[in-house]
Structures are given as structure tokens and as C-alpha cells.
Enzyme design. Structure first.
Site, PDB file in Angstrom:
ATOM      1  N   SER A   1       8.330   0.409  21.158  1.00 61.02           N
ATOM      2  CA  SER A   1       7.884   1.774  20.843  1.00 61.02           C
ATOM      3  C   SER A   1       6.541   1.683  20.121  1.00 61.02           C
ATOM      4  CB  SER A   1       8.905   2.441  19.908  1.00 61.02           C
ATOM      5  OG  SER A   1       8.346   3.579  19.288  1.00 61.02           O
TER       6      SER A   1
ATOM      7  N   TYR B   1      14.943   2.693  12.757  1.00 63.82           N
ATOM      8  CA  TYR B   1      14.298   2.646  14.078  1.00 63.82           C
ATOM      9  C   TYR B   1      12.970   1.890  13.983  1.00 63.82           C
ATOM     10  CZ  TYR B   1      12.548   4.344  18.587  1.00 63.82           C
ATOM     11  OH  TYR B   1      12.062   4.431  19.874  1.00 63.82           O
TER      12      TYR B   1
HETATM   13  P1  NAD Z   1      17.772   7.740  26.152  1.00 66.46           P
HETATM   14  O1  NAD Z   1      18.587   8.213  25.019  1.00 66.46           O
HETATM   15  O2  NAD Z   1      17.809   8.511  27.415  1.00 66.46           O
HETATM   16  O3  NAD Z   1      18.086   6.231  26.506  1.00 66.46           O
HETATM   17  C1  NAD Z   1      18.735   5.326  25.678  1.00 66.46           C
HETATM   18  C2  NAD Z   1      19.812   4.647  26.495  1.00 66.46           C
HETATM   19  O4  NAD Z   1      20.422   3.612  25.715  1.00 66.46           O
HETATM   20  C3  NAD Z   1      20.923   5.638  26.877  1.00 66.46           C
HETATM   21  O5  NAD Z   1      21.185   5.508  28.248  1.00 66.46           O
HETATM   22  C4  NAD Z   1      22.108   5.185  26.052  1.00 66.46           C
HETATM   23  O6  NAD Z   1      23.360   5.436  26.666  1.00 66.46           O
HETATM   24  C5  NAD Z   1      21.824   3.691  25.942  1.00 66.46           C
HETATM   25  N1  NAD Z   1      22.551   3.077  24.833  1.00 66.46           N
HETATM   26  C6  NAD Z   1      22.669   3.535  23.552  1.00 66.46           C
HETATM   27  N2  NAD Z   1      23.444   2.705  22.839  1.00 66.46           N
HETATM   28  C7  NAD Z   1      23.829   1.711  23.684  1.00 66.46           C
HETATM   29  C8  NAD Z   1      24.630   0.551  23.534  1.00 66.46           C
HETATM   30  N3  NAD Z   1      25.215   0.263  22.358  1.00 66.46           N
HETATM   31  N4  NAD Z   1      24.809  -0.252  24.600  1.00 66.46           N
HETATM   32  C9  NAD Z   1      24.236   0.026  25.800  1.00 66.46           C
HETATM   33  N5  NAD Z   1      23.462   1.114  25.991  1.00 66.46           N
HETATM   34  C10 NAD Z   1      23.258   1.942  24.946  1.00 66.46           C
HETATM   35  O7  NAD Z   1      16.267   7.679  25.599  1.00 66.46           O
HETATM   36  P2  NAD Z   1      15.009   6.889  26.160  1.00 66.46           P
HETATM   37  O8  NAD Z   1      13.823   7.576  25.627  1.00 66.46           O
HETATM   38  O9  NAD Z   1      15.110   6.674  27.621  1.00 66.46           O
HETATM   39  O10 NAD Z   1      15.128   5.497  25.398  1.00 66.46           O
HETATM   40  C11 NAD Z   1      15.039   4.244  26.054  1.00 66.46           C
HETATM   41  C12 NAD Z   1      14.278   3.267  25.179  1.00 66.46           C
HETATM   42  O11 NAD Z   1      12.947   3.742  25.029  1.00 66.46           O
HETATM   43  C13 NAD Z   1      14.842   3.118  23.767  1.00 66.46           C
HETATM   44  O12 NAD Z   1      14.845   1.778  23.384  1.00 66.46           O
HETATM   45  C14 NAD Z   1      13.859   3.917  22.933  1.00 66.46           C
HETATM   46  O13 NAD Z   1      13.791   3.467  21.607  1.00 66.46           O
HETATM   47  C15 NAD Z   1      12.572   3.642  23.681  1.00 66.46           C
HETATM   48  N6  NAD Z   1      11.507   4.596  23.395  1.00 66.46           N
HETATM   49  C16 NAD Z   1      11.602   5.899  23.760  1.00 66.46           C
HETATM   50  C17 NAD Z   1      10.574   6.766  23.447  1.00 66.46           C
HETATM   51  C18 NAD Z   1      10.602   8.214  23.812  1.00 66.46           C
HETATM   52  O14 NAD Z   1       9.730   8.970  23.345  1.00 66.46           O
HETATM   53  N7  NAD Z   1      11.529   8.671  24.625  1.00 66.46           N
HETATM   54  C19 NAD Z   1       9.438   6.308  22.764  1.00 66.46           C
HETATM   55  C20 NAD Z   1       9.384   4.968  22.414  1.00 66.46           C
HETATM   56  C21 NAD Z   1      10.414   4.112  22.744  1.00 66.46           C
END
Ligand code: NAD
Length: 269
Positions: A152, A165
Site C-alpha cells: 500500500s 495497517y
Molecule cells: P477487499 O476487502 O475487497 O479485499 C481483501 C480480501 O482479503 C478479501 O477478499 C477478504 O476476504 C480477504 N481476506 C481478509 N482476511 C483474510 C484471511 N484471513 N485469509 C484470507 N483472505 C482474507 O479490499 P482490496 O482493496 O481488494 O484489498 C486487497 C489488498 O489491497 C489488501 O492487502 C489491501 O491492504 C490492499 N490495498 C488496498 C487499497 C485500496 O484502496 N483498496 C489500497 C492499498 C492497498
């Protein structure tokens, strides 16, 4: 993209958001995809359906395989079972995408210990455990391999109210670099992407509210949030042979968020 067709990829947290987009993109590049999900089998089936539909439109002969695997990345035993299932069903593993992640908002002085531990154990410890088991497998087979971590912008930018986080993503930077250095001589490449604000379920607090969304986007130099597909494109690049000489790097995909937007004006002059 060069070198992806026929490779076996495991994507954690692939039932929604960025993980889902990565699974779909890799399938359209001809990878066999193992879709890890934690809770919703239905959402994971949705990912699989779209991925297979798109892959069949793009890949000659439509030979792409898919696999749904339930597993909690904070549980060591789940990870071992997940790895075994992929190797057994696909005959091997070439690419690991550490995408699963959670966040919890709380003033830092009030964070319950359990909440702190939960975020670290999914975002950082989970990524480490998946990487450890994957590298063990690559070494045992004497084969090269690829790991891409979904970090991130908060691996660099401090994020008040989201201490656990921020720490998890800060740790991910070092996880990426240390593993890259330690295993470069074995042909194992480890990189990361650092998404900025991206429209996915993790951000539903602002993505579904036009006013809040406008506030978020006003802080982004390019004036808009990113899409999960834009993140997936960068992951596909890092996993492909186009990136054969890249290791230990984090690619920021953030519309300029990490460029110190406040310095657009000359307030310090
Ligand atoms: P999201 O909530 O759609 O995806 C997160 C996924 O992780 C979900 O499918 C959830 O079921 C899964 N998950 C949670 N706990 C889990 C566990 N214990 N075991 C297996 N799976 C698990 O949100 P996203 O934005 O797609 O996030 C994906 C990644 O991107 C994350 O690591 C997040 O930190 C990172 N990220 C997202 C953003 C953003 O703005 N959306 C920005 C920076 C980083």
C-alpha cells in the site's frame, strides 16, 4: 504478457476487489489460477466464473484451469493445506500473490491488543507464512518462482487511526526486499505493488458516498481513485518475464499520491 501462459498462480483473498481483478487478469494471460477465499465461497465462485469467461475469450484452446481454495492466511495449517492443494491439482506452483488484507480504524492509544494482532496476522504474518511455504516449495523443486506482495502507499505514508495497517504495510516493504535479496541467486523474484486509493470493498466507507469520494479524490494529483484492474495490470507485469530483471521493488500505483501533492503550490518558497 510474456511468460505467463501455462503458469500456476495462487492469489490470496481473491474473492473480491484487487485480488479478484488479479485472478481475472492472470487467467486472461493464460495462467491457471488458484483462488483463495476466507469466508464467501459464493464470491469466490463469482471470481472464477468471470475469470474463466474472459480467459476463454482470450486464450487459445481455452486450456486455463481454476481452483477454489478456502483458507485463512492467519492460520498456518490452512496455508499448508492450500499449498498442497495447488501443487496436487495443478502439478506445481510458479506464482504467489500475497493480496489478502484487512484494516481497522481506531485511535492508536485505544487499539485493543486482539485487533492489533489480527491485522498484523493477516496482512504481514500471513504474507510471510505464504511466502515461506512457497519458497520452501520452489527450493525443493530447484525451480525459479515469483512472489508479488500487495502492499500500500501506507508502506511509506504514515496513516493515523490505522496504526496496525500502516505497520503491516511498512513491514511488507522489508519482507519484499529481504526475501528478494536472500533468494535472488535461486531465481526467485519478490516484488510488491503499492496501490493508492482504489475503489474496492475495503473502502466502501467512501466509495459508495459521492461526497466522501470527491474529498478523497481531491487529494490525488490525478484527480481520481484507481481501479482494481489498474492494480492487476501492474501485478501481471511484475509476474511476467517482462519484469525478469526486477526484484526487491515496490511499484507505486497511486495517481501521484506519493508525490507530495501539497508541493504543487510554492508555499515553502
Ligand atoms: P477487499 O476487502 O475487497 O479485499 C481483501 C480480501 O482479503 C478479501 O477478499 C477478504 O476476504 C480477504 N481476506 C481478509 N482476511 C483474510 C484471511 N484471513 N485469509 C484470507 N483472505 C482474507 O479490499 P482490496 O482493496 O481488494 O484489498 C486487497 C489488498 O489491497 C489488501 O492487502 C489491501 O491492504 C490492499 N490495498 C488496498 C487499497 C485500496 O484502496 N483498496 C489500497 C492499498 C492497498
Amino acid at each position: 504478457m510474456k511468460g505467463l501462459a501455462g503458469k500456476n498462480a495462487l492469489i490470496t483473498g481473491a474473492s473480491s476487489g484487487i485480488g479478484q481483478a488479479i485472478a481475472i487478469r492472470l487467467a486472461t494471460e493464460g495462467c491457471n489460477i488458484a483462488i483463495n477465499y476466507c469466508k464467501s465461497a459464493e464470491d469466490a465462485e463469482g471470481t472464477e466464473e468471470i475469470a474463466m469467461q474472459k480467459a476463454c475469450g482470450q486464450v487459445e484452446g481455452c486450456g486455463v484451469k481454476s481452483l477454489l481454495i478456502q483458507g485463512d492466511v492467519s492460520q498456518e495449517e490452512d496455508i499448508r493445506e492450500m499449498m498442497n492443494a495447488v501443487v496436487e491439482q495443478f502439478g506445481g506452483l510458479d506464482i504467489l500473490i500475497n493480496n489478502a488484507g484487512i484494516q481497522k480504524e481506531c485511535a492508536s492509544h485505544e487499539i485493543p491488543t486482539q485487533d492489533f494482532d489480527n491485522v498484523l496476522s493477516v496482512n504481514l504474518r500471513g504474507a510471510f507464512l505464504c511466502a515461506r511455504e512457497t519458497i520452501k516449495y520452489f527450493l525443493s523443486q530447484n525451480r525459479p518462482g515469483i512472489i508479488v506482495n500487495v502492499s500500500s502507499v501506507h508502506e511509506k505514508i504514515p496513516r493515523p487511526l490505522y496504526l496496525s495497517y500502516s505497520i503491516s504495510k511498512g513491514g511488507m516493504e522489508n519482507l519484499t526486499k529481504t526475501l528478494a535479496l536472500e533468494y535472488a541467486e535461486h531465481g526467485i523474484r519478490v516484488n510488491a505493488i503499492a496501490p493508492g486509493a482504489t475503489s474496492t470493498p475495503i473502502n466502501e466507507a467512501w466509495t459508495d458516498d459521492p461526497q466522501k469520494k470527491a474529498v478523497v479524490e481531491s487529494h490525488i494529483p490525478m484527480g481520481r481513485a484507481g481501479t482494481a484492474e489498474e492494480m492487476a495490470a501492474a501485478v501481471a507485469f511484475l509476474a511476467s518475464e517482462e519484469a525478469a530483471y526486477i526484484t526487491g521493488q515496490t511499484l507505486f500505483i497511486d495517481g501521484g499520491l506519493t508525490l507530495y501533492a501539497d508541493f504543487r503550490g510554492a508555499w515553502s518558497a
